[in-house]
Design a protein around this motif. Structure first.
Motif, PDB file in Angstrom:
ATOM      1  N   UNK A 150       0.838  -1.185   0.000  1.00  0.00           N
ATOM      2  CA  UNK A 150       0.000   0.000   0.000  1.00  0.00           C
ATOM      3  C   UNK A 150       0.881   1.245   0.000  1.00  0.00           C
ATOM      4  N   UNK A 151       0.573   2.201  -0.866  1.00  0.00           N
ATOM      5  CA  UNK A 151       1.299   3.465  -0.928  1.00  0.00           C
ATOM      6  C   UNK A 151       0.453   4.540  -0.260  1.00  0.00           C
ATOM      7  N   UNK A 152       1.079   5.275   0.647  1.00  0.00           N
ATOM      8  CA  UNK A 152       0.341   6.233   1.472  1.00  0.00           C
ATOM      9  C   UNK A 152       1.008   7.599   1.392  1.00  0.00           C
ATOM     10  N   UNK A 153       0.173   8.618   1.213  1.00  0.00           N
ATOM     11  CA  UNK A 153       0.630  10.006   1.292  1.00  0.00           C
ATOM     12  C   UNK A 153      -0.525  10.819   1.850  1.00  0.00           C
ATOM     13  N   UNK A 154      -0.374  11.303   3.087  1.00  0.00           N
ATOM     14  CA  UNK A 154      -1.462  12.041   3.720  1.00  0.00           C
ATOM     15  C   UNK A 154      -2.682  11.151   3.842  1.00  0.00           C
ATOM     16  N   UNK A 155      -3.818  11.619   3.299  1.00  0.00           N
ATOM     17  CA  UNK A 155      -5.045  10.824   3.358  1.00  0.00           C
ATOM     18  C   UNK A 155      -5.245   9.982   2.096  1.00  0.00           C
ATOM     19  N   UNK A 156      -4.224   9.908   1.259  1.00  0.00           N
ATOM     20  CA  UNK A 156      -4.303   9.091   0.046  1.00  0.00           C
ATOM     21  C   UNK A 156      -3.756   7.696   0.318  1.00  0.00           C
ATOM     22  N   UNK A 171       9.143  14.026  -7.891  1.00  0.00           N
ATOM     23  CA  UNK A 171       9.770  14.248  -6.596  1.00  0.00           C
ATOM     24  C   UNK A 171       8.854  14.158  -5.391  1.00  0.00           C
ATOM     25  N   UNK A 172       7.582  13.818  -5.592  1.00  0.00           N
ATOM     26  CA  UNK A 172       6.667  13.668  -4.463  1.00  0.00           C
ATOM     27  C   UNK A 172       6.834  12.280  -3.847  1.00  0.00           C
ATOM     28  N   UNK A 173       6.792  12.223  -2.511  1.00  0.00           N
ATOM     29  CA  UNK A 173       7.087  10.990  -1.796  1.00  0.00           C
ATOM     30  C   UNK A 173       5.830  10.245  -1.341  1.00  0.00           C
ATOM     31  N   UNK A 174       5.895   8.922  -1.419  1.00  0.00           N
ATOM     32  CA  UNK A 174       4.872   8.028  -0.884  1.00  0.00           C
ATOM     33  C   UNK A 174       5.549   7.032   0.051  1.00  0.00           C
TER      34      UNK A 174
END
Length: 241
Positions: free
Chosen positions: A1-7, A41-44
């Protein structure tokens, strides 16, 4: 599962995954806890899939059993490693997946062929395809062969309109000391299940309404939420003794 904030996104290792934040190349050997960057460049963060995630990310073919009801089934029947479970009314497959992740093997029946195929895909997503056999059909039509050719089951779980027909054969389907758990959205159906369970000699027959209220905490104080009451249905449990 890839998570970033509420995503949250479910992605298979080795896949390329695109979002509005960029494209991610997910390595085959990716491990939970790692951080992956998109080409922008956005991190997950990588997180291991856990049981409650299945409820939110399974492909749905109807309203799945909610986690609190699954928890009641697991707690009331004590399903554990090595148990064999006969389930009917697979639907999305949430209950079957939780039971299998607890270590049991499951034979589950789904009448709708399309729903059954989705359930098989969900079992693969949950990592339990080797422990869950999804059969297309009505368990009531297979009762004779199940009794004649299958070893007795440890637990019988039902979420079907013809549950009383199956409960009637529970003494033949279950090992001594085994449990039957029947979920129904309607109390009339639960009454019929209770009457049938008593008629065939099952013991400790009891029905509980499954209901839960969330709490609100704010500057004014703390109290149960005024949102609609969290009723989902009725769970009947009995034992073969």
């Amino acid at each position: 599962m890839l998570v970033r904030g509420d995503r949250e996104y479910l992605v298979k290792p080795g896949e390329e995954f695109g979002t509005d934040l960029g494209v991610l190349e997910v390595p085959e050997d990716v491990d939970p806890g790692e951080t992956l960057e998109t080409h922008l460049g956005d991190e997950f963060r990588v997180r291991r899939l856990r049981g409650p995630d299945l409820f939110h990310h399974f492909e749905r073919t109807g309203a799945p059993m909610v986690p609190r009801d699954v928890g009641l089934v697991l707690g009331e029947t004590g399903v554990s490693t090595g148990d064999r479970v006969l389930d009917a009314g697979t639907g999305t497959g949430v209950l079957s997946a939780f039971v299998a992740r607890a270590g049991a093997t499951v034979v589950t029946y789904e009448r709708n062929a399309d729903f059954a195929e989705v359930a098989r895909e969900n079992m693969a997503l949950a990592g339990v395809a080797d422990r869950v056999e999804v059969r297309t059909g009505d368990v009531a039509d297979d009762l004779e062969s199940l009794v004649a050719s299958e070893d007795p089951f440890d637990v019988l779980t039902l979420d079907t309109g013809d549950a009383p027909t199956v409960v009637e054969r529970a003494p033949e389907l279950l090992l001594e000391g085994g449990f039957v758990a029947v979920y129904s959205p309607f109390v009339e159906a639960s009454r019929e299940v209770v009457e049938t369970a008593r008629e065939v000699g099952l013991s400790d027959v009891r029905t509980r309404e499954t209901i839960q209220r969330e709490m609100d905490f704010d500057d004014r104080g703390s109290r149960p939420s005024t949102a609609p009451v969290g009723h989902t249905g009725y769970l009947t449990v009995a034992r073969n003794e």
